[in-house]
Each structure stands twice: as C-alpha cells, then as structure tokens.
Design an enzyme around this catalytic site. Structure first.
Site, PDB file in Angstrom:
ATOM      1  N   HIS A  62      16.363  25.140 -18.632  1.00  0.00           N
ATOM      2  CA  HIS A  62      16.111  24.689 -17.272  1.00  0.00           C
ATOM      3  C   HIS A  62      17.345  23.987 -16.703  1.00  0.00           C
ATOM      4  O   HIS A  62      18.283  23.673 -17.429  1.00  0.00           O
ATOM      5  CB  HIS A  62      14.883  23.780 -17.194  1.00  0.00           C
ATOM      6  N   HIS A  64      18.590  20.764 -14.142  1.00  0.00           N
ATOM      7  CA  HIS A  64      18.307  19.521 -13.413  1.00  0.00           C
ATOM      8  C   HIS A  64      19.469  19.286 -12.462  1.00  0.00           C
ATOM      9  O   HIS A  64      20.622  19.267 -12.901  1.00  0.00           O
ATOM     10  CB  HIS A  64      18.288  18.307 -14.351  1.00  0.00           C
ATOM     11  N   TYR A 126      16.203  -2.952   7.649  1.00  0.00           N
ATOM     12  CA  TYR A 126      16.649  -2.021   8.692  1.00  0.00           C
ATOM     13  C   TYR A 126      15.800  -2.181   9.957  1.00  0.00           C
ATOM     14  O   TYR A 126      16.323  -2.244  11.064  1.00  0.00           O
ATOM     15  CB  TYR A 126      16.568  -0.578   8.198  1.00  0.00           C
ATOM     16  N   GLN A 130      17.136  -3.397  13.522  1.00  0.00           N
ATOM     17  CA  GLN A 130      16.964  -2.502  14.655  1.00  0.00           C
ATOM     18  C   GLN A 130      16.291  -3.222  15.815  1.00  0.00           C
ATOM     19  O   GLN A 130      16.669  -3.058  16.962  1.00  0.00           O
ATOM     20  CB  GLN A 130      16.142  -1.274  14.237  1.00  0.00           C
TER      21      GLN A 130
END
Length: 151
Positions: A62, A64, A126, A130
């Site tokens: 696999h 990743h 944030y 803002q």
C-alpha cells in the site's frame, strides 16, 4: 516541511489530507525494482496538479501519502487522476506487468482519506481576530447607508 497555510488575493487555505491506497488484490508489488519508479511517477503527477507531497511512504502492499491539495481540486478528482494516470505510466514503463494485472488495472478500487486540520484554539483565535478586523473597518467608514428595502 510544508508551509502552514497558503494565500491568494482573498483566500487563505490549508487543505492537508492523509491518503492510503493499495494495488489490486493487495499484491506486494511495490517492492525493489518498482518502488523508485512508482515514487517518481506519483511525485511527477502531483507536481503537474500543484499538489505538494508533505510525507510519503511506499509499503510493500500500500501507499501512504500526506498531501496538501489546493481547494480548487476535489480529493476524489485528484485520486481518480493520480491512480488512473499512474497506472498507465507504470504499465508503459514495465510492460511485463500488463499480464499480471488485466485490463491495465494496477490499483484497487477506492482509497482511504482523512483530513489533517487545525485545532479548536487556533480557530477560536482566528474568529476573534477576524471580528476585531471587521470592527476596525466599520470604524473607518463614516458614510451611513440607507436600507434599500425601505418604503
């Protein structure tokens, strides 16, 4: 190391995803002679789309990858592109694999994806900043606006 966030004129974004996908029947084909070719093909296709590989590991059965995908590209369209084009490129480079994997299907259907996001404290900060920014802009504007829907 990837930058924390990217910016355009009016947009800031940080879209990081952890993606895992496998070869068909989970064959342990990502080994020795194919490992470097598959790595180079995936890196090349990511560069074409503007996707940054932050971290990547090719295991025997696999893959990743931790990638930063721009918001204009959906994860599903990117994965369709990556798996489809990489399968064609792998079969072009290693013609003998065509007989092991019928109909040029190198990768198994589907993939696993999870988002790598911000923590709650950063989002709160944030939002607070803002709000302060919006209040400051409102204080700069002196003109009063009339409601266009009145009367």
């Amino acid at each position: 190391m990837a930058k924390k966030e990217y910016a355009l004129a009016h947009t800031k974004w940080m879209c990081k995803y952890h993606i895992v996908f496998t070869p068909k029947y989970r064959r342990k084909i990502i080994y020795y002679q194919y490992k470097t070719d598959i790595r180079d093909i995936i890196a090349q296709l990511c560069r074409y789309k503007g996707v940054e590989i932050i971290e990547g590991h090719l295991m025997p059965d696999h893959v990743h990858i931790l990638v930063s995908i721009p918001p204009k590209i959906s994860v599903s369209s990117f994965m369709g592109y990556l798996k489809g084009k990489s399968a064609l490129m792998i079969f072009d480079k290693h013609a003998n694999l065509k007989y092991k994997f019928g109909n040029r299907h190198f990768w198994a259907e589907g993939y696993y994806v999870s988002t790598v996001g911000l923590n709650e404290a950063t989002i709160k900060k944030y939002i607070q900043e803002q709000e302060k920014h919006d209040i400051a802009l409102d204080k700069l504007s002196v003109k009063e606006y009339e409601d266009p829907f009145k009367g």
